[in-house]
Design a protein around this motif. Structure first.
Motif, short mmCIF file in Angstrom:
data_model
loop_
_atom_site.label_atom_id
_atom_site.label_comp_id
_atom_site.label_asym_id
_atom_site.label_seq_id
_atom_site.Cartn_x
_atom_site.Cartn_y
_atom_site.Cartn_z
N THR A 1 23.74 3.37 6.28
CA THR A 1 22.84 2.76 7.26
C THR A 1 21.51 2.44 6.59
O THR A 1 21.24 2.87 5.47
CB THR A 1 22.61 3.72 8.44
N ARG A 2 20.69 1.68 7.30
CA ARG A 2 19.39 1.27 6.76
C ARG A 2 18.57 2.51 6.37
O ARG A 2 18.50 3.49 7.12
CB ARG A 2 18.65 0.48 7.84
N LEU A 3 17.98 2.45 5.18
CA LEU A 3 17.18 3.58 4.72
C LEU A 3 15.89 3.71 5.52
O LEU A 3 15.30 2.71 5.95
CB LEU A 3 16.82 3.40 3.24
N ARG A 4 15.42 4.93 5.67
CA ARG A 4 14.13 5.16 6.33
C ARG A 4 13.02 4.42 5.60
O ARG A 4 12.12 3.83 6.22
CB ARG A 4 13.87 6.67 6.35
N SER A 5 13.07 4.43 4.28
CA SER A 5 11.99 3.82 3.48
C SER A 5 11.91 2.31 3.70
O SER A 5 10.87 1.69 3.40
CB SER A 5 12.19 4.12 1.99
N ALA A 6 12.99 1.72 4.23
CA ALA A 6 12.95 0.28 4.48
C ALA A 6 11.88 -0.08 5.51
O ALA A 6 11.36 -1.19 5.52
CB ALA A 6 14.33 -0.19 4.97
N GLN A 7 11.53 0.91 6.36
CA GLN A 7 10.45 0.66 7.33
C GLN A 7 9.14 0.33 6.62
O GLN A 7 8.27 -0.33 7.15
CB GLN A 7 10.22 1.88 8.22
N TRP A 8 9.00 0.82 5.40
CA TRP A 8 7.79 0.55 4.62
C TRP A 8 7.96 -0.71 3.75
O TRP A 8 7.04 -1.49 3.61
CB TRP A 8 7.50 1.72 3.68
N TYR A 9 9.17 -0.84 3.15
CA TYR A 9 9.32 -1.79 2.05
C TYR A 9 9.95 -3.13 2.43
O TYR A 9 9.83 -4.09 1.69
CB TYR A 9 10.14 -1.15 0.92
N GLU A 10 10.65 -3.17 3.56
CA GLU A 10 11.34 -4.41 3.91
C GLU A 10 10.37 -5.45 4.46
O GLU A 10 9.40 -5.09 5.15
CB GLU A 10 12.40 -4.13 4.99
N GLY A 11 10.67 -6.73 4.21
CA GLY A 11 9.91 -7.79 4.85
C GLY A 11 8.81 -8.35 3.97
O GLY A 11 8.60 -7.90 2.82
N GLN A 12 8.12 -9.33 4.52
CA GLN A 12 7.09 -10.03 3.74
C GLN A 12 5.70 -9.91 4.36
O GLN A 12 4.78 -10.63 3.96
CB GLN A 12 7.48 -11.52 3.62
N ASP A 13 5.56 -9.01 5.29
CA ASP A 13 4.22 -8.91 5.89
C ASP A 13 3.26 -8.18 4.95
O ASP A 13 3.66 -7.67 3.90
CB ASP A 13 4.29 -8.27 7.28
N ARG A 14 2.01 -8.15 5.36
CA ARG A 14 0.98 -7.60 4.48
C ARG A 14 1.20 -6.10 4.21
O ARG A 14 0.97 -5.61 3.12
CB ARG A 14 -0.40 -7.81 5.13
N ASN A 15 1.66 -5.36 5.22
CA ASN A 15 1.90 -3.92 5.01
C ASN A 15 2.97 -3.71 3.94
O ASN A 15 2.81 -2.88 3.04
CB ASN A 15 2.36 -3.26 6.31
N ALA A 16 4.09 -4.43 4.05
CA ALA A 16 5.17 -4.28 3.06
C ALA A 16 4.66 -4.64 1.67
O ALA A 16 5.00 -3.99 0.67
CB ALA A 16 6.36 -5.15 3.45
N TYR A 17 3.86 -5.67 1.60
CA TYR A 17 3.24 -6.07 0.32
C TYR A 17 2.47 -4.88 -0.27
O TYR A 17 2.64 -4.51 -1.43
CB TYR A 17 2.32 -7.27 0.55
N HIS A 18 1.60 -4.28 0.55
CA HIS A 18 0.81 -3.13 0.09
C HIS A 18 1.70 -2.00 -0.40
O HIS A 18 1.51 -1.44 -1.47
CB HIS A 18 -0.05 -2.57 1.24
N HIS A 19 2.69 -1.66 0.41
CA HIS A 19 3.55 -0.52 0.06
C HIS A 19 4.26 -0.77 -1.27
O HIS A 19 4.32 0.12 -2.13
CB HIS A 19 4.60 -0.29 1.16
N ARG A 20 4.79 -1.97 -1.45
CA ARG A 20 5.53 -2.27 -2.68
C ARG A 20 4.60 -2.38 -3.88
O ARG A 20 4.83 -1.78 -4.93
CB ARG A 20 6.32 -3.57 -2.53
N ALA A 21 3.54 -3.16 -3.72
CA ALA A 21 2.68 -3.48 -4.87
C ALA A 21 2.08 -2.23 -5.49
O ALA A 21 2.01 -2.11 -6.71
CB ALA A 21 1.58 -4.44 -4.44
#
Ligand code: FES
Length: 568
Positions: free
Chosen positions: A2-22
């Motif tokens: 199933t979808r990982l919990r961490s995907a809530q932080w890392y998935e997508g292209q919004d500004r929050n996901a950018y911050h978390h990944r970068a």
């Protein structure tokens, strides 16, 4: 999966996901954030927790294992508690360490966690946190140190200190020799090498199902510990894939197996308060009576200090925990699962027993029963513990005159007074040492004996206290008395000269004073602490009594891993 919990932080292209990944990227490949389990390595390594200082190296092996299995390892230093260093007592912060670790796990993009602990309070705190956040979690115990030697004889950490300090007080060991033993006491990395609290909690955690079977008890310098850490890192990734969280595999049956193990190894009384606290986080109905009931059926098989002769190095050489479990296999609950997803009983195999002096067979136990007994009576309405295996046989049934101390400071000020009215039949009573009263429930219950009685070769007396006892200590000590004096327990109204009766067989500890007389007495309050602010304030206001695990009332149960709001 199933979808990982961490995907809530890392998935997508919004500004929050950018911050978390970068900010996390730092050389990680692009696929680090897509479908790869993020595994925290909760590391209690600290120079101020010498028993755990080597865990950073263990963490490196976990890291390799996580990588190899396709996960992303994340080093997460967490609050560490050094038993020998912290004042007034490391236990004051067990709940804080648990709370801080729980919050760190919940607040971060973590899918699973490997918990690295060793020194007494660290594994309990990590397990309490894991139970409340309920992410896939597995413990790597840091392992005991190798045996140190002094004057040709092995030194049991802690236990030898108690013994030698008594010898100095009795004049049979010089101050110079005592000082020389200091550098021989700790021979290597690792935690105390007796069956103290650290060793006990490592082994009991494995029996509970939270350690890869066969790992607990591996000495800290043994390269097989690093191999086990590597394997545990791999397992953590698998646990995320299988969604194997503590609440999916820990049950009352797991605690039954932990108690069977605690009794068979002759483990520390501290395990009682820790297991009750962990169960409280899981909502499992574990009580003091479970310890007495289960322990009474279990023979003591392991001959380790403080009650016996050998040390953890010998225990590992003799076959370790699996050899013990093989001997008591029929007493274990076959339904209890482990981090592997398999029942504990299926992980024992034909574990060989190499030294039957260190680990006795079921046919020839060290003691037929008697791990930890629970006493109740007018002096301890909610319960108290005694470890008969560490007590003197002739004192297990005893009636004696109380000699009461209102605090450990009062005790130290008067115990060696030649005019103190005490004899070998007296019962030493120390109060003001419970969770609220001290605060933090220190390990003071095994009070040193009066010098004038040591001079008469008295080596044990009945002692009663609302505090704890070091797992490395021994003697006829009734401890964890609940309720404690500071919470209004009967200990607060005992007076010097009252008679106290102990009947271990009947599980009784009574104050032989008429109820009408007790009702007239005012409880002693003067020596109990009442700090105005900070953690101590929070702790005193919310800590529960020893008979339910001394956790904070608002930390019982779990909040899970869900975080409702984004950072925005
Ligand atoms: Fe750390 Fe004993 S002082 S385990």
């Amino acid at each position: 999966m199933t979808r990982l919990r961490s995907a809530q932080w890392y998935e997508g292209q919004d500004r929050n996901a950018y911050h978390h990944r970068a900010w996390t990227r730092r050389g990680l490949p692009d696929d680090a954030f897509t479908g790869r389990p993020q595994i925290a390595i909760a590391d209690t390594a600290s120079d101020l927790t010498p028993c755990n200082a080597h865990l950073t190296e263990v963490a490196a092996s976990v890291r390799d294992g996580v990588h190899q299995a396709g996960g992303i390892p994340l080093h997460m230093p967490v609050m560490s508690l050094g038993e020998t260093q912290m004042r007034p007592t490391a236990m004051l912060w067990r709940n804080l360490a648990a709370m801080a670790t729980e919050e760190m796990l919940r607040a971060n993009p973590i899918d699973g966690v490997v918990l690295l602990g060793g020194c007494d309070k660290t594994i309990p705190a990590l397990l309490m946190a894991a139970a409340s956040v309920d992410l896939p979690a597995v413990v790597v115990p840091g392992g005991p140190m190798l045996t140190g030697y002094f004057r040709g004889a092995p030194l049991g950490c802690g236990t030898a200190v108690w013994r030698m300090s008594e010898e100095v007080r009795a004049g049979t060991l010089s101050e110079e020799e005592y000082a020389r033993s200091e550098s021989a006491m700790v021979r290597s990395r690792g935690h105390c090498n007796t069956m103290g609290t650290a060793s006990t909690m490592a082994l009991v955690s494995e029996a509970l199902g939270m350690v890869v079977p066969g790992v607990a008890g591996t000495p800290a310098p043994d390269s097989r510990l690093l191999q086990a850490a590597h394997g545990t890192g791999r397992l953590a990734v698998e646990m995320v894939t299988a969604d194997r969280r503590p609440r999916t595999f820990l049950s009352k049956a797991s605690f039954h197996n932990a108690i069977v193990t605690l009794a068979a190894i002759g483990g520390s009384t501290n395990a009682v308060v820790h297991l009750l606290a962990i169960a409280g986080r899981l909502g499992i109905d574990l009580t003091l009576d479970d310890f007495d009931r289960v322990s009474a059926q279990v023979p003591v098989l392991v001959d380790l200090l403080p009650a016996g002769r050998f040390l953890m190095d010998d225990f590992h050489r003799a076959g370790g925990l699996r050899a013990v479990l093989r001997e008591v296999r029929d007493l274990l609950d076959p339904t209890a699962l482990t981090v592997t997803g398999k029942p504990l009983v299926d992980c024992i195999g034909q574990a060989p027993l190499w030294d039957e002096e260190v680990i006795h067979t079921r046919a020839s136990p060290l003691l037929t029963a008697g791990g930890i007994a629970v006493l109740r009576g007018s002096l301890a309405p909610d319960g108290a513990l005694i470890k008969p295996a560490a007590a003197s046989e002739h004192l297990l049934h005893h009636r004696g005159r109380a000699v009461v101390f209102d605090s450990i400071e009062d005790f130290h000020a008067r115990i060696d007074d030649p005019h103190l009215d005490v004899d070998s039949g007296s019962v030493l009573v120390l109060r003001g040492c419970g969770p609220k009263g001290y605060p933090g429930m220190p390990e003071v219950a095994n009070m040193p004996l009066p010098r004038k009685l040591l001079d008469q070769s008295v080596r044990d007396m009945v002692r009663v206290c609302d505090g704890r006892m070091s797992g490395t200590a021994y003697g006829t000590v009734i401890l964890h008395v609940a309720p404690e004096a500071a919470a209004g327990g009967p200990l607060a109204v005992v007076r010097t000269g009252d008679f106290i009766s102990l009947d271990t067989q009947a599980r009784r500890i009574d104050l032989d004073v008429p109820a009408a007389e007790l009702a007239r007495r005012s409880p002693v309050k003067a020596h109990f602490a009442s700090p105005a602010r900070g953690w101590e304030r929070l702790y005193i206001d919310h800590v529960q009594q020893a008979d339910t695990g001394a956790d904070l009332d608002f930390l019982l149960g779990a909040s899970g891993s869900h975080v409702a709001r984004d950072p925005h």
